[in-house]
Design an enzyme around this catalytic site. Sequence first.
Site, PDB file in Angstrom:
ATOM      1  N   LEU A 229       0.861  -1.189   0.000  1.00 40.74           N
ATOM      2  CA  LEU A 229       0.000   0.000   0.000  1.00 40.74           C
ATOM      3  C   LEU A 229       0.894   1.235   0.000  1.00 40.74           C
ATOM      4  O   LEU A 229       1.629   1.480   0.957  1.00 40.74           O
ATOM      5  CB  LEU A 229      -0.902  -0.003   1.241  1.00 40.74           C
ATOM      6  CG  LEU A 229      -1.725  -1.279   1.470  1.00 40.74           C
ATOM      7  CD1 LEU A 229      -2.651  -1.101   2.674  1.00 40.74           C
ATOM      8  CD2 LEU A 229      -2.523  -1.651   0.224  1.00 40.74           C
TER       9      LEU A 229
ATOM     10  N   ARG B 261       2.137  13.893   6.974  1.00 40.00           N
ATOM     11  CA  ARG B 261       3.010  14.259   8.092  1.00 40.00           C
ATOM     12  C   ARG B 261       4.465  14.472   7.681  1.00 40.00           C
ATOM     13  O   ARG B 261       5.258  14.981   8.456  1.00 40.00           O
ATOM     14  CB  ARG B 261       2.905  13.175   9.192  1.00 40.00           C
ATOM     15  CG  ARG B 261       1.568  13.215   9.910  1.00 40.00           C
ATOM     16  CD  ARG B 261       1.293  11.939  10.701  1.00 40.00           C
ATOM     17  NE  ARG B 261       0.752  10.862   9.864  1.00 40.00           N
ATOM     18  CZ  ARG B 261       0.375   9.667  10.313  1.00 40.00           C
ATOM     19  NH1 ARG B 261       0.503   9.368  11.593  1.00 40.00           N
ATOM     20  NH2 ARG B 261      -0.113   8.750   9.486  1.00 40.00           N
TER      21      ARG B 261
ATOM     22  N   GLU C  44      -8.108   2.245  15.553  1.00 42.07           N
ATOM     23  CA  GLU C  44      -7.172   3.332  15.245  1.00 42.07           C
ATOM     24  C   GLU C  44      -7.101   4.319  16.411  1.00 42.07           C
ATOM     25  O   GLU C  44      -8.076   4.491  17.153  1.00 42.07           O
ATOM     26  CB  GLU C  44      -7.607   4.043  13.962  1.00 42.07           C
ATOM     27  CG  GLU C  44      -7.471   3.169  12.724  1.00 42.07           C
ATOM     28  CD  GLU C  44      -6.072   2.587  12.572  1.00 42.07           C
ATOM     29  OE1 GLU C  44      -5.099   3.372  12.528  1.00 42.07           O
ATOM     30  OE2 GLU C  44      -5.940   1.352  12.534  1.00 42.07           O
TER      31      GLU C  44
ATOM     32  N   ASN D  46      53.083  11.731 -16.903  1.00 40.50           N
ATOM     33  CA  ASN D  46      53.049  12.607 -15.736  1.00 40.50           C
ATOM     34  C   ASN D  46      52.361  13.907 -16.118  1.00 40.50           C
ATOM     35  O   ASN D  46      52.762  14.590 -17.062  1.00 40.50           O
ATOM     36  CB  ASN D  46      54.479  12.895 -15.263  1.00 40.50           C
ATOM     37  CG  ASN D  46      54.462  13.679 -13.961  1.00 40.50           C
ATOM     38  OD1 ASN D  46      54.288  13.112 -12.893  1.00 40.50           O
ATOM     39  ND2 ASN D  46      54.616  14.982 -14.068  1.00 40.50           N
TER      40      ASN D  46
ATOM     41  N   ALA E 111      56.272  23.900 -19.466  1.00 42.26           N
ATOM     42  CA  ALA E 111      55.330  24.505 -18.521  1.00 42.26           C
ATOM     43  C   ALA E 111      54.709  25.764 -19.104  1.00 42.26           C
ATOM     44  O   ALA E 111      55.350  26.503 -19.855  1.00 42.26           O
ATOM     45  CB  ALA E 111      56.056  24.834 -17.223  1.00 42.26           C
TER      46      ALA E 111
HETATM   47  C1  UD1 Z   1      -1.847   2.239   9.476  1.00 43.52           C
HETATM   48  C2  UD1 Z   1      -2.865   1.354  10.188  1.00 43.52           C
HETATM   49  C3  UD1 Z   1      -2.524   1.276  11.662  1.00 43.52           C
HETATM   50  C4  UD1 Z   1      -1.116   0.748  11.842  1.00 43.52           C
HETATM   51  C5  UD1 Z   1      -0.111   1.561  11.020  1.00 43.52           C
HETATM   52  C6  UD1 Z   1       1.218   0.854  11.046  1.00 43.52           C
HETATM   53  C7  UD1 Z   1      -4.955   1.708   8.963  1.00 43.52           C
HETATM   54  C8  UD1 Z   1      -6.295   2.328   8.987  1.00 43.52           C
HETATM   55  N1  UD1 Z   1      -4.195   1.926  10.026  1.00 43.52           N
HETATM   56  O1  UD1 Z   1      -1.987   3.527  10.044  1.00 43.52           O
HETATM   57  O2  UD1 Z   1      -3.424   0.394  12.315  1.00 43.52           O
HETATM   58  O3  UD1 Z   1      -0.766   0.777  13.224  1.00 43.52           O
HETATM   59  O4  UD1 Z   1      -0.544   1.684   9.664  1.00 43.52           O
HETATM   60  O5  UD1 Z   1       2.204   1.610  10.432  1.00 43.52           O
HETATM   61  O6  UD1 Z   1      -4.620   1.011   8.027  1.00 43.52           O
HETATM   62  N2  UD1 Z   1      -2.361   4.140   1.764  1.00 43.52           N
HETATM   63  C9  UD1 Z   1      -2.881   3.888   0.522  1.00 43.52           C
HETATM   64  N3  UD1 Z   1      -4.102   4.414   0.210  1.00 43.52           N
HETATM   65  C10 UD1 Z   1      -4.843   5.125   1.080  1.00 43.52           C
HETATM   66  C11 UD1 Z   1      -4.310   5.359   2.360  1.00 43.52           C
HETATM   67  C12 UD1 Z   1      -3.071   4.845   2.684  1.00 43.52           C
HETATM   68  O7  UD1 Z   1      -2.252   3.242  -0.319  1.00 43.52           O
HETATM   69  O8  UD1 Z   1      -5.953   5.544   0.714  1.00 43.52           O
HETATM   70  C13 UD1 Z   1      -1.027   3.612   2.097  1.00 43.52           C
HETATM   71  C14 UD1 Z   1      -0.047   4.688   2.516  1.00 43.52           C
HETATM   72  O9  UD1 Z   1       0.679   5.159   1.394  1.00 43.52           O
HETATM   73  C15 UD1 Z   1       0.841   3.974   3.524  1.00 43.52           C
HETATM   74  C16 UD1 Z   1      -0.032   2.864   4.056  1.00 43.52           C
HETATM   75  O10 UD1 Z   1      -1.137   2.743   3.205  1.00 43.52           O
HETATM   76  O11 UD1 Z   1       1.983   3.428   2.931  1.00 43.52           O
HETATM   77  C17 UD1 Z   1      -0.525   3.164   5.479  1.00 43.52           C
HETATM   78  O12 UD1 Z   1      -1.235   4.379   5.468  1.00 43.52           O
HETATM   79  P1  UD1 Z   1      -1.043   5.448   6.616  1.00 43.52           P
HETATM   80  O13 UD1 Z   1      -1.930   6.610   6.326  1.00 43.52           O
HETATM   81  O14 UD1 Z   1       0.379   5.731   6.829  1.00 43.52           O
HETATM   82  O15 UD1 Z   1      -1.658   4.652   7.847  1.00 43.52           O
HETATM   83  P2  UD1 Z   1      -1.325   4.858   9.386  1.00 43.52           P
HETATM   84  O16 UD1 Z   1      -2.107   6.004   9.884  1.00 43.52           O
HETATM   85  O17 UD1 Z   1       0.122   4.870   9.605  1.00 43.52           O
HETATM   86 CA    CA Z   2       1.852   4.933   8.325  1.00 45.10          CA
END
Ligand code: UD1
Ligand code: CA
Length: 456
Positions: free
Chosen positions: A9, A16, A158, A383, A429
């Site tokens: 994902l 952030r 969450e 050289n 030189a």
């Molecule tokens: C997520 C988990 C949380 C876990 C944490 C661990 C969920 C709801 N929560 O939170 O339980 O403790 O990871 O690191 O999953 N992404 C997508 N599409 C989207 C949203 C996110 O591809 O629509 C991808 C992001 O790019 C990222 C990953 O999913 O790589 C996680 O998303 P992020 O928003 O970072 O979730 P966390 O709030 O960290």
């Molecule tokens: Ca994350």
Amino acid sequence: MAHTGALILAAGKGTRMRSERPKVLHTLLGEPMLWHVYRALEGLVPDSAVWTVVGHGAQQMRAAFPGRTPGFVVQERQLGTGHALQTAWPALDSAGVGTLLVVNGDTPLVPRAALAALLDEFQARRPALAFLTVDLPDPGAFGRVVRDAHGAVAAIVEAKDYDPAVHGPLGGEINSGIYALDMAAVGPLLPRLGNANASGEFYITDLVALAVQAGLPVLGVRGGADPQLLGVNSPAELARAEELLRASIVDGLLDAGVMVHQPGTAVVGPRAVLEPGCEISGPCEIHGATRIAAGASVGSNCWIRDAEIGPGALVRPFCHIEGASVGPDCQIGPFARLRPQAVTEQGARVGNFVEMKKARLGPGAKASHLTYLGDAQVGAGANIGAGTITCNYDGRSKHETVIGEGAFIGSNTALVAPVRIGDRALVGAGSVITRDVGDDMLALERSRQRELPRRK
Ligand code: UD1
Ligand code: CA
């Protein structure tokens, strides 16, 4: 046995990070986060069975991983991790994936062994869904694992949605964002994901409670307190992860027989190969596909990328070396700059404030001080005197300078390319050489010195 696929994902923006760059393209030791995740999957799942959900900055993602684009699934709007899974599902389903490993793309340090352990546990116990958890005294913004009185997983909640009155006192177990699931069992639950939560997003984590409610077996596999399983969401977390990785790579080098002085300040990228018996000193940065041979020694304060340092070579402190090849027993620096396609052959020497680009120093040739060699071929044993400059650029194109074996170029010479200096030729030189010099000839280009009585 149903075949195993993996889904990363990686569509989120990474708010952030406060950066326009997609989060998973932020680097640790010179490689994007996502690169590290792909590497962890190597040997577990074939590349052809790895899918990546992309969305924010999809174009940049394609450019960063051109070989991976066949497995890219685009999530146009990032409506949550559960929505990301829903978006990829048809592709996974039609590829015949039975067991799916899902990894958050922002978990760059995830060890291959942890993924393998999760898959093993999954294969052994065949739950509908299993996920890796981490013990963390302060769960911060991570999803919290809720277990029932018997220790069985009940839900992942969450941080924003966690209410101690409803979910019980806060435990110290969090969700790592790494899951193994049975496509057939989880498929029917997918459409039931909702977004009635504090973020208004579809959470992959809600699958846990949905599966439990449906009476399906769910496993929370404890991954201990391993900080490598933690997701990276902010610059501070990225810096911490990078430092963990740095220290583990350096420790691995020390264990393998590489002498690393000042190990706390040595930065060595994950693709660099340092042979046992070589020696480096921090502070230094060694990136990309650099290779340092046994018996080579690299002094402190060097920055090296995609370079080859041959056996017995000595690179003195403060050198900048990129895309170059330093041959056996060469001596480089201090303060030398070797740019792409600089090659120094056996025993050649490059001294302080010498820059080389697309230039070759033959065996035993020397350029010891204050020189620029660009688009140049220098024969064995030649050289190059202090202050010699190859004038390789006429404002439009680059031209080559060829210097023969055993030639001697006097100090402060300008060699206006294209030009050839013969074998064993001598250039006086201060000359500005615009025409070829024959083998064994002496070329002088300078006005005769005059001496006049000094006016008072
Ligand atoms: C997520 C988990 C949380 C876990 C944490 C661990 C969920 C709801 N929560 O939170 O339980 O403790 O990871 O690191 O999953 N992404 C997508 N599409 C989207 C949203 C996110 O591809 O629509 C991808 C992001 O790019 C990222 C990953 O999913 O790589 C996680 O998303 P992020 O928003 O970072 O979730 P966390 O709030 O960290
Ligand atoms: Ca994350």
